[in-house]
Every structure is written in C-alpha cells, then in structure tokens.
Design an enzyme around this catalytic site. Structure first.
Site, short mmCIF file in Angstrom:
data_model
loop_
_atom_site.label_atom_id
_atom_site.label_comp_id
_atom_site.label_asym_id
_atom_site.label_seq_id
_atom_site.Cartn_x
_atom_site.Cartn_y
_atom_site.Cartn_z
N CYS A 1 0.83 -1.20 0.00
CA CYS A 1 0.00 0.00 0.00
C CYS A 1 0.87 1.26 0.00
O CYS A 1 1.58 1.51 -0.96
CB CYS A 1 -0.98 -0.05 1.16
SG CYS A 1 -2.42 1.02 0.93
N HIS B 1 -3.40 -5.78 0.93
CA HIS B 1 -2.76 -6.00 2.23
C HIS B 1 -2.72 -7.48 2.62
O HIS B 1 -3.67 -7.97 3.24
CB HIS B 1 -3.55 -5.27 3.32
CG HIS B 1 -3.40 -3.79 3.28
ND1 HIS B 1 -2.42 -3.12 3.96
CD2 HIS B 1 -4.12 -2.83 2.64
CE1 HIS B 1 -2.53 -1.81 3.75
NE2 HIS B 1 -3.56 -1.62 2.94
N GLU C 1 -1.04 -8.73 4.98
CA GLU C 1 -0.94 -8.84 6.45
C GLU C 1 -2.29 -8.70 7.14
O GLU C 1 -2.41 -8.98 8.32
CB GLU C 1 0.05 -7.79 6.99
CG GLU C 1 -0.47 -6.38 7.17
CD GLU C 1 -0.59 -5.59 5.87
OE1 GLU C 1 -0.36 -6.17 4.79
OE2 GLU C 1 -0.93 -4.39 5.94
#
Lengths: 221, 76
Positions: free
Chosen positions: A87, A195, A197
């Site tokens: 990002c 993302h 994560e």
C-alpha cells in the site's frame, strides 16, 4: 532470520505487518524509525508497511522515500535483500525508484476499502512461491492512490519479464493493465497495493495473505 | 525572493480530480468548459542567490514525480 519493518510518521499498518512476519515466519522483527540512518545489522527481510506517511502530503510516499533510512533500504534492496512494500509501502518504493511507474489517485476518486480478488501472475518469487500461478486469492485493499501508471514501454517490459506479481481479478481503481503488484528486475522487491498482512487468519475473513509470509520462510531459510 | 512552482500532470495522464471538478462545474450550470486539469502550486521563499538550476533540481528530486508530472518555475 531477522526482519525490519520501517515506521514513518503516519504508518498505520506497521504493527500488523510486524505481527504477521513474526508470528508466521518466526523472524525476530524490529521496528525501525524512518529517521535512523541505517538498518540493523543482518536484516534478511525489509517491510515497508501501509499507512499515510506524512499525511500523503505532496504525493503519497514522496517524502517518506526521501527520509534518512531509505538510503540504506535502497542499498539493501539493490544488494538483493527481499523487500516488501504494501500500500503506502508500494507508493514509497516507486517514489524511491526501486520500482518503476507511479501510483495515482484512484480513477473513481473514492477511497476504496474492501476485499478484492487477485490473480497470481508469477509464483517464482520469494513472496509468491506458496501460490499457484493463475490462482485467484482474496486480499483486502484500503487506498486512495492505488491507480498504477507507467508508460506502455514500461508496462510491456513488466509483462514480458514476468514482473507483474498480482493483477486485480476485477476493475478496482483504474490501474494500468489491472496491475496490483510488481517486482523489481531481480525479483527481490515486491510492491503491492492489497494487504496480505490483513488476511492471515480465518478471523480476518480469510487467510490467503498467510502464504505470502510462508513463502518467505522457504526463501530465507 | 518568491518562487512559484507549478506541478501539473503530463498530457495524456488521466486526471480524476480534474474530471470531478469539471463535473461539478457542469452541475453548477456553466457551459462551455471543455476540460479541467488540476495541478499544484508550491511557493518557495528563497535567497536571491538560489539559481533556477537548483530549483529545478528540487523539483525533479522531490516536488514533481517525473513519471507522471511536469513542473514550471516562475520567479515573482
């Protein structure tokens, strides 16, 4: 195995990134302040997390890319240390010149925050080895400036050299050729808007991101 | 001395912000505005000794992203 997660003023995915790396790979994970002049010794993995460094003033990632730590990050990435930018981290990597192109305002202007399907385009990288080529996975995106732009020659080069890691499986933000994540020439630097994560356990609504970090264990062992 | 730096998107690069502004102008009922491109004005207060070349270096290194933007320097 030792990992560094770089923190900028305005990073807000730094802890998520550190938790994902340490819990999945078992790496000793250090948070490194942007104002430091060098990375800790012996870092095997660098992660530049998402967020809004410097409030996205000037351009997303522009000022973070010129911060003191980035000189050492660029040097380490050029030496071949696996470097992941997610990002705002992707925006910072393009602004720092480690990846080609630029990330512009989403074509529809709106901030986009939802899960999107991604197609795995290249699974022979340290980040994507645990995916199947052509497999579709689901990752969340949360960005205002995820519209990837590069000139046609650069886009052709990325395609021909297998440097597109992920493509959106549907129209999301106007990105050129639906690009969601790209690699540097050596394949050790990955920048991506979605993302991983935020998708590492079923409580998150899916665990497709988990395999990205599992791939790093194999690559760095 | 004041320097004005105008940073604009290169021709051909999609400008969603300009397009939204254009749309808003049309919604206000104005006709005849064919297109809108949005840019950024950055004002620098510098010593007179600072050269245009130095300003240009600041622009290429930070103020403008040369992949997608152009810049113009104006001394005022």
């Amino acid at each position: 195995m030792k990992a560094a997660v770089i923190q900028f003023p305005g990073s807000n995915c730094d802890r998520d990134m550190a938790v994902a790396i340490s819990s999945i790979t078992g790496a000793e994970t250090l948070l490194v302040w942007h104002g430091d002049s060098s990375l800790p010794d012996g870092v095997d993995l660098i992660a530049i997390p998402g967020g809004f460094s410097y409030g996205d003033y000037l351009r997303s990632g522009a000022m973070a890319a010129r911060s003191p730590i980035m000189q050492d990050v660029v040097a380490a990435a050029n030496r071949g240390v696996p470097t992941l930018g997610v990002c705002n981290g992707f925006q910072i990597l393009t602004e720092a010149g480690l990846l080609p192109g630029a990330l512009m305002r989403n074509a529809g202007i709106n901030f986009i925050c939802r899960n999107v399907p991604l197609n795995v385009e290249n699974n022979s990288t340290p980040f994507t080895s645990q995916y199947k080529k052509g497999e579709q996975v689901m990752f969340p995106v949360a960005h205002h400036d995820g519209n990837y732009f590069a000139d046609d020659a650069t886009l052709d080069m990325l395609e021909n050299d297998g440097r597109i890691a992920f493509r959106y499986g549907e129209y999301v933000n106007g990105s050129a050729r639906n690009i969601a994540g790209i690699l540097n020439e050596k394949g050790n630097v990955l920048g991506m808007m979605p993302h991983p994560e935020r998708m590492i356990e079923t409580m998150h609504g899916g665990s497709d991101g988990r395999r990205l970090f599992e791939g790093l264990i194999a690559a760095l062992a | 001395m004041n320097i004005r730096v105008f940073v604009t998107l290169k021709n051909g690069v999609l400008d969603p912000q300009g397009r939204a502004i254009h749309h808003a102008i049309e919604n206000l009922g104005f006709e005849g505005v064919n297109d809108v491109r949005a840019g950024r004005l950055i004002e620098l207060d510098v010593d007179p000794a600072v050269t245009d070349e130095q300003i240009a270096e600041i622009c290429t290194k930070l103020l403008a992203n040369m992949v997608i933007e152009n810049f113009e320097i104006q001394r005022v």
